[in-house]
Design an enzyme around this catalytic site. Structure first.
Site, PDB file in Angstrom:
ATOM      1  N   HIS A  33       4.678   0.032   0.309  1.00 33.76           N
ATOM      2  CA  HIS A  33       5.399  -0.748   1.311  1.00 33.76           C
ATOM      3  C   HIS A  33       4.515  -1.868   1.871  1.00 33.76           C
ATOM      4  O   HIS A  33       3.287  -1.846   1.731  1.00 33.76           O
ATOM      5  CB  HIS A  33       5.952   0.148   2.423  1.00 33.76           C
ATOM      6  N   ARG A  45       5.322   6.254  13.817  1.00 39.88           N
ATOM      7  CA  ARG A  45       5.374   6.862  12.484  1.00 39.88           C
ATOM      8  C   ARG A  45       4.941   8.325  12.531  1.00 39.88           C
ATOM      9  O   ARG A  45       3.915   8.645  13.119  1.00 39.88           O
ATOM     10  CB  ARG A  45       4.441   6.085  11.558  1.00 39.88           C
ATOM     11  N   HIS A 102       0.814  -1.227   0.000  1.00 40.09           N
ATOM     12  CA  HIS A 102       0.000   0.000   0.000  1.00 40.09           C
ATOM     13  C   HIS A 102       0.840   1.267   0.000  1.00 40.09           C
ATOM     14  O   HIS A 102       2.014   1.254   0.362  1.00 40.09           O
ATOM     15  CB  HIS A 102      -0.942   0.022   1.209  1.00 40.09           C
ATOM     16  N   ASP A 122       0.329   5.042   1.870  1.00 42.63           N
ATOM     17  CA  ASP A 122      -0.460   5.482   3.017  1.00 42.63           C
ATOM     18  C   ASP A 122      -1.535   6.493   2.612  1.00 42.63           C
ATOM     19  O   ASP A 122      -1.318   7.325   1.719  1.00 42.63           O
ATOM     20  CB  ASP A 122       0.465   6.131   4.067  1.00 42.63           C
TER      21      ASP A 122
HETATM   22  C1  SIN Z   1       3.094   1.172   7.740  1.00 44.49           C
HETATM   23  O1  SIN Z   1       2.488   0.447   6.964  1.00 44.49           O
HETATM   24  O2  SIN Z   1       2.944   2.395   7.750  1.00 44.49           O
HETATM   25  C2  SIN Z   1       4.028   0.570   8.754  1.00 44.49           C
HETATM   26  C3  SIN Z   1       5.174  -0.149   8.136  1.00 44.49           C
HETATM   27  C4  SIN Z   1       5.922  -0.978   9.147  1.00 44.49           C
HETATM   28  O3  SIN Z   1       5.439  -1.181  10.251  1.00 44.49           O
HETATM   29  O4  SIN Z   1       7.031  -1.438   8.815  1.00 44.49           O
END
Ligand code: SIN
Length: 288
Positions: A264, A279, A110, A112
């Site tokens: 990612h 994050r 995805h 974000d």
């Molecule tokens: C995310 O998808 O924003 C998190 C990625 C992760 O936890 O490595």
């Protein structure tokens, strides 16, 4: 003219060293201390590195939450996520924790928050509690994925518009017992936005595939079956290893990805062990 290639970038007089994780995506930046304010040249070169490598990584950064926020603010205004858990006193810090009772959910390719009208520019993710084994994050270069499409598909997708939605979060909110009125208020605040299936990156001016399996719903004005088929094909591009790099976290590692250029996938292989990350996300612009 800047071609945003790793080869050209690495010929510059850089205040840091970059180790590439793959030929086109992922650069580990060595020799920078993120606990200190950055001078303009370093900040500009870090942003350029982000454009070149699509995701950059830092190691051994034992920074505080405030320093995490200050570093992220160098690149734009910060976003507050309306649905995800946040850190006490720091609404701009999203906390993702998984353990025995909560399996990782971020294991879908995805970008974000594409359910926003202005999805994020990028995110700065800090490892807080690392499982002993596993929990890597994979990143896919969506420029390379676009370049890999046939001319016929590229032509077909010219001008195509996709509709996105926060459906996954809505389902979770319903399960958590949010009332119909509360859900309706979120629906009004985040009406399903339309973004080009192929967007142009605002800085590099290159084209990328900008639909993702987590949030894209359908291609507007297409026959539903054809839309589903095309979207499934485009989603599957992210899982081609040639477009990817994979980051193995250590304590105090940081990843900073360009949400406009890559997708990612957080590998959830560590369950039932604990993995906790924080994050901070930078607001982006409206895709075109
Ligand atoms: C995310 O998808 O924003 C998190 C990625 C992760 O936890 O490595």
């Amino acid at each position: 003219m800047n071609d945003f290639s790793p080869e050209s970038f690495e010929k510059k007089d850089l205040p840091f060293v970059v180790n590439r994780l793959s030929p086109s995506i992922g650069g580990e930046i060595l020799g920078i201390d993120l606990s200190k304010p950055l001078d303009k040249k370093t900040k500009d070169l870090i942003y350029e590195a982000l454009l070149v490598y699509k995701v950059i990584f830092f190691r051994d950064q034992n920074i505080s939450t405030k320093q995490h926020i200050e570093f992220s603010k160098n690149f734009g205004e910060l976003e507050i996520h309306p649905f995800a858990p946040k850190k006490d006193l720091f609404p701009e810090v999203l906390v993702i924790t998984h353990n025995e009772k909560s399996r990782g959910r971020e294991n879908t390719w995805h970008s974000d928050v594409t359910w926003r009208l202005e999805p994020s520019l990028g995110s700065v993710l800090r490892m807080i509690e690392k499982p002993d084994h596993g929990g890597d994050t994979l990143f896919a270069d969506m420029y390379a994925a676009y370049e890999g499409l046939t001319d016929e598909i590229k032509e077909k997708l010219e001008g195509a518009i996709a509709v996105h939605d926060f459906a996954n979060f809505r389902n979770r909110l319903i399960q958590e017992g949010k009332s119909e009125e509360e859900i309706e208020a979120f629906n009004k605040q985040y009406p399903m936005p339309e973004h080009p299936v192929i967007r142009t990156h605002p800085d590099t001016l290159k084209k990328v595939i900008y639909v993702n399996a987590a949030f894209t719903q359908y291609i507007k004005d297409w026959d539903p079956e054809e839309s589903t088929q095309m979207l499934n094909y485009l989603y599957s591009r992210a899982s081609i290893p040639e477009y990817q790099c994979r980051f193995a976290w250590q304590d105090n590692s940081i990843a900073f990805w360009d949400n406009r250029a890559c997708q990612h996938y957080a590998n959830s292989d560590y369950w039932p062990n604990v993995r906790k990350v924080e994050r901070v996300t930078i607001i982006g612009d409206r895709p075109y």
